[in-house]
Design an enzyme around this catalytic site. Structure first.
Site, PDB file in Angstrom:
ATOM      1  N   LYS A 143       0.997   3.991  -2.998  1.00 46.54           N
ATOM      2  CA  LYS A 143       0.640   5.382  -2.737  1.00 46.54           C
ATOM      3  C   LYS A 143       1.800   6.329  -3.056  1.00 46.54           C
ATOM      4  O   LYS A 143       1.584   7.471  -3.490  1.00 46.54           O
ATOM      5  CB  LYS A 143       0.184   5.540  -1.298  1.00 46.54           C
ATOM      6  N   TYR A 163       0.824  -1.207   0.000  1.00 39.46           N
ATOM      7  CA  TYR A 163       0.000   0.000   0.000  1.00 39.46           C
ATOM      8  C   TYR A 163       0.862   1.261   0.000  1.00 39.46           C
ATOM      9  O   TYR A 163       0.623   2.197  -0.781  1.00 39.46           O
ATOM     10  CB  TYR A 163      -0.912  -0.043   1.218  1.00 39.46           C
TER      11      TYR A 163
END
Length: 326
Positions: A180, A176
């Site tokens: 991002k 993640y």
């Protein structure tokens, strides 16, 4: 008096629930016609059966309030489905003006335990999903500009969704955090590539209590206390984030491009770009191990343990506290 987004059309991905839902409703409230995209799977890890329900419900709510909206049930990580999403906006509303990328999933694990599929699936939905929609939206804007529309400058806004997990580091979310971080790089690249066509691209790092973050914020109160912003909202309500998306999508934000903003609980923080902290030059034709040891080891010897490039201080930002409050 005209609404800020009146006459404009928007796509919001992952708009069936949580942040995306709040953003779609806000864009519609400001006057935009909205394509509400969601794949409809119930699991925050992307599991479960595809459902038309979430996207259709949000589109229906917008229409019931007097706005224009259509649902799109599709997976933005699929290149062709992303193409169809953009084509739907153009076919239904005549053109596309605003793209809000929000769709995502979570499959958390420590880096030493993460499977290849857990890595690939999160990077695919977040990073590739952002790229796919941006690819076709940007081609649409470029083609219109090249045709001479607006003297070569058209109206276009991209609002991408990164996370404080990228800024501060998140030990249990390597997939993640990496995705991002990649979205920030994609945003700055897009901002530079499309500026000459009149298009801006910005990225937000929101903090909100949603289906994806229910366990992250499980121990925090559900109503304002010492952090009350005067709205009566939960400080982590997605409705604190949506107005910034509406602003960045508007004509008022024409001078805002390639920026990263942290937003939650009645607070917006503009994050400064990285700066060079120190620079060393070799005294020879090229560095040697010994020269680098003599320069870098003393430089880092007193560095506090755990201090890295990650900006963990962003996690302490609160409404009325910290930063250069204006």
């Amino acid at each position: 008096m005209a609404l800020p987004l009146e006459g404009l059309s928007a796509i919001v991905t992952g708009a069936g629930r949580g942040l995306g839902r709040a953003e779609a409703l806000e864009l519609a409230r400001l006057g935009a016609a909205v394509v509400v995209n969601d794949y409809g799977r119930p699991g925050r890890d992307g599991s479960g059966e595809v459902s038309t329900g979430p996207a259709e419900e949000v589109a229906a709510a917008i229409r019931a309030a007097g706005g224009q909206a259509v649902a799109h049930i599709g997976d933005v990580s699929d290149h062709e489905q992303a193409r169809e999403l953009v084509e739907l906006a153009v076919a239904r509303f005549g053109r596309l003006d605003i793209l809000v990328n929000n769709a995502g999933i979570l499959r958390d694990r420590m880096v030493f335990s993460m499977s290849e599929d857990e890595w690939d699936s999160v990077v695919r939905v977040h990073l590739k999903g952002h790229f796919n929609t941006t690819r076709f939206a940007s081609a649409h804007w470029r083609a219109r500009a090249k045709s001479g529309e607006g003297g070569g400058r058209v109206y276009g806004r991209v609002v991408n969704t990164s996370s404080e997990a990228f800024l501060a580091g998140s030990a249990g979310q390597p997939n993640y955090a990496a995705a991002k971080g990649g979205i920030v790089g994609l945003t700055t690249s897009t901002a530079l590539a499309l500026a000459k066509y009149g298009v801006t691209a910005n990225v937000i790092c929101p903090r909100a209590r949603t289906r994806m973050t229910e366990d992250v914020f499980a121990g925090l109160p559900g109503a304002p206390d010492g952090t009350d912003t005067g709205t009566g909202l939960d400080p982590l309500a997605p409705e604190h984030v949506a107005p910034l998306v509406g602003y960045l999508a508007s004509p008022a934000a024409a001078q805002v491009n390639g920026q990263l903003l942290v937003v939650h609980g009645g607070m917006v923080a503009i994050v400064e770009r990285p700066r060079v902290q120190a620079k060393f030059d070799t005294k020879q034709d090229a560095f040697t191990y010994d020269e680098l040891d003599g320069l870098l080891t003393p430089y880092y010897v007193d560095r506090p343990e755990g201090e890295t490039f990650a900006a963990a201080e962003v996690l302490a930002l609160r409404h009325g506290q910290g930063g250069d409050s204006r």
